[in-house]
Design an enzyme around this catalytic site. Sequence first.
Site, PDB file in Angstrom:
ATOM      1  N   GLY A 108       0.808  -1.226   0.000  1.00 59.34           N
ATOM      2  CA  GLY A 108       0.000   0.000   0.000  1.00 59.34           C
ATOM      3  C   GLY A 108       0.834   1.266   0.000  1.00 59.34           C
ATOM      4  O   GLY A 108       0.377   2.313   0.451  1.00 59.34           O
ATOM      5  N   GLY A 110       1.691   2.713  -2.727  1.00 57.75           N
ATOM      6  CA  GLY A 110       1.341   3.492  -3.921  1.00 57.75           C
ATOM      7  C   GLY A 110       2.172   3.146  -5.141  1.00 57.75           C
ATOM      8  O   GLY A 110       2.576   4.035  -5.896  1.00 57.75           O
ATOM      9  N   SER A 111       2.426   1.848  -5.342  1.00 58.91           N
ATOM     10  CA  SER A 111       3.286   1.456  -6.471  1.00 58.91           C
ATOM     11  C   SER A 111       2.670   1.855  -7.814  1.00 58.91           C
ATOM     12  O   SER A 111       3.381   2.287  -8.723  1.00 58.91           O
ATOM     13  CB  SER A 111       3.562  -0.052  -6.436  1.00 58.91           C
ATOM     14  OG  SER A 111       2.355  -0.778  -6.413  1.00 58.91           O
ATOM     15  N   SER A 112       1.343   1.754  -7.937  1.00 62.46           N
ATOM     16  CA  SER A 112       0.705   2.077  -9.221  1.00 62.46           C
ATOM     17  C   SER A 112       0.864   3.559  -9.549  1.00 62.46           C
ATOM     18  O   SER A 112       1.183   3.929 -10.683  1.00 62.46           O
ATOM     19  CB  SER A 112      -0.789   1.763  -9.181  1.00 62.46           C
ATOM     20  OG  SER A 112      -0.982   0.438  -8.803  1.00 62.46           O
ATOM     21  N   ALA A 114       3.144   5.643  -8.300  1.00 62.80           N
ATOM     22  CA  ALA A 114       4.558   5.965  -8.512  1.00 62.80           C
ATOM     23  C   ALA A 114       4.988   5.515  -9.909  1.00 62.80           C
ATOM     24  O   ALA A 114       5.701   6.240 -10.617  1.00 62.80           O
ATOM     25  CB  ALA A 114       5.412   5.309  -7.440  1.00 62.80           C
ATOM     26  N   ASP A 155      -1.696  10.300  -3.751  1.00 64.42           N
ATOM     27  CA  ASP A 155      -0.520   9.441  -3.950  1.00 64.42           C
ATOM     28  C   ASP A 155       0.308   9.911  -5.158  1.00 64.42           C
ATOM     29  O   ASP A 155       1.542   9.844  -5.151  1.00 64.42           O
ATOM     30  CB  ASP A 155      -0.934   7.970  -4.091  1.00 64.42           C
ATOM     31  CG  ASP A 155      -2.225   7.779  -4.871  1.00 64.42           C
ATOM     32  OD1 ASP A 155      -2.754   8.769  -5.436  1.00 64.42           O
ATOM     33  OD2 ASP A 155      -2.718   6.640  -4.932  1.00 64.42           O
TER      34      ASP A 155
HETATM   35  O1  PMV Z   1      -4.981   2.567   0.068  1.00 64.94           O
HETATM   36  P1  PMV Z   1      -4.115   3.690  -0.370  1.00 64.94           P
HETATM   37  O2  PMV Z   1      -2.802   3.715   0.350  1.00 64.94           O
HETATM   38  O3  PMV Z   1      -3.964   3.782  -1.837  1.00 64.94           O
HETATM   39  O4  PMV Z   1      -4.841   5.043   0.103  1.00 64.94           O
HETATM   40  C1  PMV Z   1      -6.167   5.313  -0.217  1.00 64.94           C
HETATM   41  C2  PMV Z   1      -6.578   6.595   0.438  1.00 64.94           C
HETATM   42  C3  PMV Z   1      -8.027   6.977   0.174  1.00 64.94           C
HETATM   43  O5  PMV Z   1      -8.238   8.268   0.786  1.00 64.94           O
HETATM   44  C4  PMV Z   1      -8.969   5.993   0.840  1.00 64.94           C
HETATM   45  C5  PMV Z   1      -8.358   7.045  -1.300  1.00 64.94           C
HETATM   46  C6  PMV Z   1      -7.746   8.220  -2.027  1.00 64.94           C
HETATM   47  O6  PMV Z   1      -7.576   8.128  -3.252  1.00 64.94           O
HETATM   48  O7  PMV Z   1      -7.463   9.261  -1.389  1.00 64.94           O
END
Ligand code: PMV
Length: 323
Positions: A108, A110-112, A114, A155
Site C-alpha cells: 500500500g 502506492g506502487s501504481s 509511482a 498518492d
Molecule cells: O490505500 P491507499 O494507500 O492507496 O490510500 C487510499 C486513500 C483513500 O483516501 C482511501 C483514497 C484516495 O484516493 O485518497
Amino acid sequence: MKTITVSAPGKLLLIGDHAVVYNRPCLVTAVDQRMWVSVSVTAQQDLELKAKDLAISRYKKEIKALGTGDIPKGATFVEIAVKNYIEKFPFQGGVSVETTSEFSSTVGFGSSSAATVCVLKALSEATGNTLDNDSLFKLAYKTVLDIQGVGSGFDIAAAIYGGVLYFVGGGKVIEPLAVSTMPLIVGYSGKKGDTPTIVKAVAEKIKTNPGIYESIFDTSTACVEEGKKALLSGGFVRFGELMNIAEGLLAGLGVETLQLAAMNYAARNAGAYGAKLSGAGGGDCMIALVPYDRSNDIEKAITQAGGTVIPVKTNAQGVRVEA
Ligand code: PMV
C-alpha cells in the site's frame, strides 16, 4: 535509442484518509522506498514492458491497441499512462518500459501511482516535452481515474513533489510543508487492501446517513488542520493524539480491521504518541508516531501483534531523473 531512468517515492497517508476523496484535506509523506522505471523510445510500433515485481516477464502490445482488450493487472497503469501520453503528445515509434520497485506492490505504498508518474516523466524527457509538475499531476491523475474511476490523487502528488504535503482532494491545493523527518514506524498487516473497492463501499455507506458521514469528514478536516500546525511546530505528542482521533473516525467508516486495530493498540500501549491505519484500510499498513527512545519496544509490540515492520524514512525526494 536513449534510455531515460526515473525514480519516484512511495507514500504514507498521515491523516485525512477517505475524507480526501470528498474534497477534504489530508497530510501525506513520501517515503524513501522508491519505484524505478527505465523508458526508451523504439523503432517498433509497440509497447514492450518488463516488470518483474509485478509478475510481468515480458508483455507486448501494438501502440494503436493500447487500452483495448485484456490487460494483465500488473501492466494496466503503465499501458494507460503510455496511451494517455501519446494521445496528448503524439510521436512516431514505440516504447520500451522496465520497472523495478524497492517496495512490494502489496503493502500500500502506492506502487501504481509511482509507476504512472515515472512512466510519464520518463516519456516526457525521452521525447523532449519536459512537463512541469502541474501538467504531470494532471496527466497522471487522469490515468488513475481512467483505470480506477475513484481516488483523490494524493498518492500521485506525493510521488511527484515528495516531502510532506498538505493536499486537498483532486489536487485543488498541493502545499509542501517544511517538516523534518518524522519518527514513524510502519507495520504491515499481512493483507493487501483493495483501495477502489473500499472507496466504493464507503461511498455506498454514505448514502445511508449522509449527515453523519459528513460530520466524520468535518472532524477529519479539523484533525488535518490541527495536525498541520502540530507538524510545523514539531509537536509530535499533539500529532499523535490527532492520529488516534483520526483512527476512531476511520473505524466509524468501517475500514479498520481487527488486525490493524491490534497493531495500533500494541503500538500505543508500548509508548507510541499515536497509531492509525494508513490509506484505505481493510489491510495494508498501520503507522505509529513514536518517541525515538521507545522505537525498539514499539517495533517489538507491533511484531508480537502479528505485524511486519517495514523500515522507512519520511520526507523523501519526489520524482527525479536518475540517468
Ligand atoms: O490505500 P491507499 O494507500 O492507496 O490510500 C487510499 C486513500 C483513500 O483516501 C482511501 C483514497 C484516495 O484516493 O485518497
